[in-house]
Design a protein around this motif. Structure first.
Motif, PDB file in Angstrom:
ATOM      1  N   LEU A   1      17.697  50.089  64.078  1.00 37.18           N
ATOM      2  CA  LEU A   1      18.244  50.270  62.733  1.00 37.18           C
ATOM      3  C   LEU A   1      17.749  51.542  62.047  1.00 37.18           C
ATOM      4  O   LEU A   1      17.946  51.717  60.848  1.00 37.18           O
ATOM      5  CB  LEU A   1      17.931  49.042  61.880  1.00 37.18           C
ATOM      6  N   LYS A   2      17.140  52.438  62.815  1.00 35.73           N
ATOM      7  CA  LYS A   2      16.913  53.783  62.276  1.00 35.73           C
ATOM      8  C   LYS A   2      18.257  54.425  61.944  1.00 35.73           C
ATOM      9  O   LYS A   2      18.353  55.287  61.074  1.00 35.73           O
ATOM     10  CB  LYS A   2      16.159  54.638  63.299  1.00 35.73           C
ATOM     11  N   VAL A   3      19.277  53.998  62.681  1.00 38.10           N
ATOM     12  CA  VAL A   3      20.660  54.396  62.408  1.00 38.10           C
ATOM     13  C   VAL A   3      21.390  53.155  61.917  1.00 38.10           C
ATOM     14  O   VAL A   3      21.348  52.115  62.585  1.00 38.10           O
ATOM     15  CB  VAL A   3      21.350  54.947  63.675  1.00 38.10           C
ATOM     16  N   PRO A   4      22.056  53.182  60.743  1.00 42.06           N
ATOM     17  CA  PRO A   4      22.749  51.998  60.227  1.00 42.06           C
ATOM     18  C   PRO A   4      23.699  51.407  61.272  1.00 42.06           C
ATOM     19  O   PRO A   4      24.370  52.130  62.003  1.00 42.06           O
ATOM     20  CB  PRO A   4      23.503  52.526  59.015  1.00 42.06           C
ATOM     21  N   ALA A   5      23.734  50.084  61.348  1.00 39.80           N
ATOM     22  CA  ALA A   5      24.561  49.429  62.365  1.00 39.80           C
ATOM     23  C   ALA A   5      25.159  48.149  61.809  1.00 39.80           C
ATOM     24  O   ALA A   5      24.551  47.460  60.982  1.00 39.80           O
ATOM     25  CB  ALA A   5      23.729  49.115  63.604  1.00 39.80           C
TER      26      ALA A   5
END
Length: 291
Positions: A230-234
């Protein structure tokens, strides 16, 4: 199937879900009943005294699927915690809460939906005397809302509060209802000093510390992996796919899917309450991201 003696009054029957047996004055007290009637049918043949009492550690179908047979054959008195009682009596609630609506036929199977059975008495934490034997009911919530353990003569039947190394290797991510409570239960178990611990799945152990640490590390690994993803929105489905890919999990049926999805939601609740992740709605889509 055979019965294994642990103490003069306490035995268990090794099984996919281990069945506890307490040898009381005039009866046998069973702990859990297995996935269907075939389990208690076989277990009852091993007993010297009739199984007049049954304690369900929790309401998952593989633990209470034999209840109806026992009540019909032996008029067995069933005991469970208050929260788990409702699901044991209304077993459609298990696939209902996993799926989030009335479950399709594919989910109304014996792995998620046992035959309903009446619970005769609700249990709270503390001492309990059944047919001349004093037992101790122990709260072990986390895997399910009202899961309990049963302690007697230095033996703790600890249900699904810990999972064996074999189970973890097989499933990679085990089912959790409340991550914080599961970790609290591990902390509690670590401080106990029973002579034997009988988990529902796996071998009996005399020292619980190694198993506790294995389970704790498994939970921490899931937490850290989710935070890394979730370092990258998902989206939820994107998160699940990435998580399952990393843990080398292959989804094969809807039962497996709803069990894993429920567990991922439990981890997200835990992380959201701790403010380690946050959520937003974007173009009618729910997104998760690390804070």
């Amino acid at each position: 199937m055979e019965i294994e003696r642990l103490t003069e009054r306490v035995s268990y029957v090794p099984n996919p879900v281990n069945i506890g047996v307490v040898h009381a004055e005039n009866s046998s007290v069973l702990i859990d009943s297995g996935i269907d009637e075939s389990v208690p049918r076989k277990v009852s043949r091993l007993l010297e005294k009739p199984p007049l009492y049954l304690i369900n550690t929790h309401s998952h179908a593989d633990h209470c699927g034999g209840n109806a047979f026992l009540k019909k054959r032996f008029s067995t008195r069933v005991l469970a915690s208050e929260l788990e009682k409702e699901i044991i009596e209304h077993t459609v609630l298990e696939p209902f809460y996993l799926y989030g609506a009335f479950p399709p036929e594919e989910l109304r199977n014996k792995f998620l939906m046992a035959k309903p059975s009446k619970v005769d008495e609700t249990l709270k934490e503390g001492p309990l005397i059944l047919d001349g034997v004093e037992l101790e009911i122990v709260s072990l919530s986390g895997h399910s809302p009202g899961q309990i353990g049963v302690a007697v003569d230095g033996v703790l039947f600890c249900a699904d509060s810990v999972f064996s190394e074999e189970s973890i290797k097989k499933h990679r991510i085990f089912v959790v209802y409340n991550v914080e409570e599961f970790l609290q239960t591990l902390n509690f178990l670590e401080k106990t000093n029973y002579n034997y611990y009988v988990p529902s799945h796996g071998k009996v152990v005399q020292d619980i510390e190694e198993l506790v640490e294995l389970n704790r590390k498994t939970v921490e690994s899931v937490i850290n992996t989710i935070l890394d993803i979730l370092k990258v929105p998902a989206k939820t489905e994107e998160l699940m796919k990435s998580l399952f890919d990393r843990f080398e999990i292959t989804l094969e049926n809807l039962t497996q899917y709803v069990l894993y999805r429920s567990t991922v939601h439990a981890y997200l609740s835990f992380l959201l309450d701790r403010k380690e992740v946050e959520r937003e709605f974007r173009e009618n889509t729910l997104l998760w991201r690390r804070v």
